[in-house]
Design a protein around this motif. Structure first.
Motif, mmCIF file in Angstrom:
data_model
loop_
_atom_site.group_PDB
_atom_site.id
_atom_site.type_symbol
_atom_site.label_atom_id
_atom_site.label_comp_id
_atom_site.label_asym_id
_atom_site.label_seq_id
_atom_site.Cartn_x
_atom_site.Cartn_y
_atom_site.Cartn_z
ATOM 1 N N GLY A 1 -6.578 -2.016 -12.275
ATOM 2 C CA GLY A 1 -5.782 -2.840 -12.924
ATOM 3 C C GLY A 1 -4.316 -2.974 -12.363
ATOM 4 O O GLY A 1 -3.585 -3.712 -13.207
ATOM 5 N N LEU A 2 -3.959 -2.694 -11.357
ATOM 6 C CA LEU A 2 -2.816 -3.089 -10.738
ATOM 7 C C LEU A 2 -2.537 -4.635 -10.477
ATOM 8 O O LEU A 2 -3.608 -5.249 -10.113
ATOM 9 C CB LEU A 2 -2.839 -2.523 -9.366
ATOM 10 C CG LEU A 2 -1.426 -2.694 -8.549
ATOM 11 C CD1 LEU A 2 -0.461 -1.654 -9.067
ATOM 12 C CD2 LEU A 2 -1.588 -2.591 -7.090
ATOM 13 N N ASP A 3 -1.322 -5.099 -10.689
ATOM 14 C CA ASP A 3 -1.064 -6.558 -10.669
ATOM 15 C C ASP A 3 -0.231 -6.714 -9.253
ATOM 16 O O ASP A 3 1.009 -6.117 -9.043
ATOM 17 C CB ASP A 3 -0.289 -7.097 -11.781
ATOM 18 C CG ASP A 3 0.227 -8.621 -11.596
ATOM 19 O OD1 ASP A 3 -0.008 -8.990 -10.574
ATOM 20 O OD2 ASP A 3 0.634 -9.001 -12.402
ATOM 21 N N MET A 4 -0.966 -7.015 -8.129
ATOM 22 C CA MET A 4 -0.549 -7.068 -6.829
ATOM 23 C C MET A 4 0.423 -7.760 -6.817
ATOM 24 O O MET A 4 1.457 -7.959 -6.101
ATOM 25 C CB MET A 4 -1.696 -7.435 -5.919
ATOM 26 C CG MET A 4 -1.246 -7.017 -4.310
ATOM 27 S SD MET A 4 -0.502 -5.336 -3.925
ATOM 28 C CE MET A 4 -2.064 -4.521 -3.941
ATOM 29 N N ALA A 5 0.580 -9.254 -7.380
ATOM 30 C CA ALA A 5 1.392 -10.281 -7.209
ATOM 31 C C ALA A 5 2.880 -9.580 -7.727
ATOM 32 O O ALA A 5 4.029 -9.909 -7.055
ATOM 33 C CB ALA A 5 1.098 -11.329 -8.117
ATOM 34 N N ALA A 6 2.804 -8.891 -9.005
ATOM 35 C CA ALA A 6 4.006 -8.268 -9.310
ATOM 36 C C ALA A 6 4.500 -7.325 -8.384
ATOM 37 O O ALA A 6 5.657 -7.263 -8.079
ATOM 38 C CB ALA A 6 3.795 -7.393 -10.780
ATOM 39 N N GLU A 7 3.669 -6.443 -7.770
ATOM 40 C CA GLU A 7 3.906 -5.469 -6.718
ATOM 41 C C GLU A 7 4.855 -6.153 -5.717
ATOM 42 O O GLU A 7 5.807 -5.617 -5.017
ATOM 43 C CB GLU A 7 2.635 -4.479 -6.354
ATOM 44 C CG GLU A 7 2.279 -3.694 -7.078
ATOM 45 C CD GLU A 7 3.048 -2.561 -7.675
ATOM 46 O OE1 GLU A 7 3.534 -1.778 -6.475
ATOM 47 O OE2 GLU A 7 3.169 -1.986 -8.703
ATOM 48 N N ASN B 1 0.907 -1.351 0.084
ATOM 49 C CA ASN B 1 -0.079 -0.083 0.066
ATOM 50 C C ASN B 1 0.757 1.117 -0.135
ATOM 51 O O ASN B 1 2.007 1.491 0.722
ATOM 52 C CB ASN B 1 -0.804 -0.010 1.241
ATOM 53 C CG ASN B 1 -1.952 0.824 1.253
ATOM 54 O OD1 ASN B 1 -2.316 1.509 0.134
ATOM 55 N ND2 ASN B 1 -2.673 1.432 2.159
ATOM 56 N N ARG B 2 0.544 2.099 -0.899
ATOM 57 C CA ARG B 2 1.405 3.464 -0.930
ATOM 58 C C ARG B 2 0.661 4.344 -0.300
ATOM 59 O O ARG B 2 -0.555 4.782 -0.599
ATOM 60 C CB ARG B 2 1.519 3.858 -2.223
ATOM 61 C CG ARG B 2 2.433 3.025 -3.053
ATOM 62 C CD ARG B 2 3.059 3.536 -4.313
ATOM 63 N NE ARG B 2 1.886 3.634 -5.194
ATOM 64 C CZ ARG B 2 1.382 2.965 -6.347
ATOM 65 N NH1 ARG B 2 2.246 1.660 -6.142
ATOM 66 N NH2 ARG B 2 0.669 3.192 -7.043
ATOM 67 N N ILE B 3 1.104 5.168 0.685
ATOM 68 C CA ILE B 3 0.389 6.205 1.503
ATOM 69 C C ILE B 3 0.879 7.641 0.841
ATOM 70 O O ILE B 3 2.070 7.768 0.549
ATOM 71 C CB ILE B 3 0.907 6.206 2.872
ATOM 72 C CG1 ILE B 3 0.537 4.757 3.468
ATOM 73 C CG2 ILE B 3 0.138 7.502 3.690
ATOM 74 C CD1 ILE B 3 -0.747 4.351 3.410
#
Length: 281
Positions: free
Chosen positions: A265-271, A131-133
């Motif tokens: 559309g974010l790929d959380m696995a890649a993040e 998570n980006r704050i």
């Protein structure tokens, strides 16, 4: 002597009745014993705590039905643990740790950041999100361009979050104003009752668009936090099973599909693969 004897027998009988009531009801329930995995499988239900007010992570769709990234993740974890039913329990951030310890729910899946202090109280799964704050301000306010402009300002945060701790310890002379959830803080910001808010970038952008709030993120992200699921300490089998479920979801693309649905559309696995482990975790 007879009266005293009867009194003792009466007391014994009452105590026995109380014990029986505690065994057959939840009136005297406290922290459950044994490994959590064994208990939830026996119950056929996984009790999941979330705020129900933290979109797009978790919220009540239409005011009644739990929805969001955390909700889909929770249902998938339960399925992979062979648990048929998921019971969602709405709780604020500040009550997560105490609720886990008291046995009010089995697991927290609600965007909870791994911290050293929390690790003393609960166990965490492997990370399932980052998570980006960001700093949010009223649209058109050019006096605040990022963290360096927040000294002495009125800062809106959700109580019990890492953002609240950040504002109290890292922003000089900040007037920290706490709210039960981000929508309340952002609403006050849009109405001029706060100068800035520290909120998840995903959440702030989502809430602003969905609720017509005149707020916008400014400057670079303050920090990227690693998020994990928390549960009662001393349940190694449960932790192993949850970690395996999350690992498998990352490996087979399930987590990517869930995040793309809810996080623009974010790929959380890649993040997760490119984000270093949280130093506190």
């Amino acid at each position: 002597m007879i009266r005293r004897l009867l009194s003792r027998e009466t007391v014994t009988g009452v105590l026995a009745l109380v014990v029986l009531m505690c065994v057959t009801s939840t009136a005297c329930s406290g922290p459950p014993g044994g490994d959590t995995l064994e208990r939830v499988r026996a119950a056929g239900s996984l009790r999941v705590a979330l705020t129900e007010a933290n979109p797009p992570w978790n919220f009540l769709d239409g005011g009644t039905r739990p929805a969001g990234y955390d909700v889909d993740v929770a249902r998938e974890v339960a399925r992979r643990l062979n648990i048929a039913r998921v019971e969602f329990i709405g709780v604020d951030f500040a009550s997560f740790v105490g609720g886990v310890q008291a046995g009010r729910f089995d697991i927290v899946i609600a965007g909870q950041t791994i911290t050293a202090e929390r690790r003393k109280e609960v166990d965490f799964s492997r990370p399932y999100a980052v998570n980006r704050i960001s700093v949010f301000v009223r649209t058109g306010d050019t006096s605040i361009g990022g963290l360096d402009d927040l000294a002495g300002k009125r800062i809106a945060v959700s109580e019990g979050t890492v953002q609240a701790e950040f504002a109290r310890t890292r922003i000089p002379n900040a007037d920290v104003r706490t709210y039960r959830n981000a929508i309340l803080g952002l609403t006050d910001l849009s109405r001029g009752r706060a100068d800035a808010a520290l909120v998840s970038w995903f959440q702030g952008v989502y809430l602003a668009a969905r609720n017509g709030l005149t707020v916008t993120p400014v400057g670079p992200a303050l920090r990227t936090y690693v998020l994990a699921m928390s549960f009662r300490r001393g349940s190694p089998a449960f932790k192993q099973a949850v970690d395996k479920a999350v690992n498998d979801m990352i490996g087979d693309g399930t987590l990517s599909a869930i995040s793309r649905r809810w996080l623009d559309g974010l790929d959380m696995a890649a993040e997760l693969r490119r984000t270093p482990a949280n130093p506190a975790g």
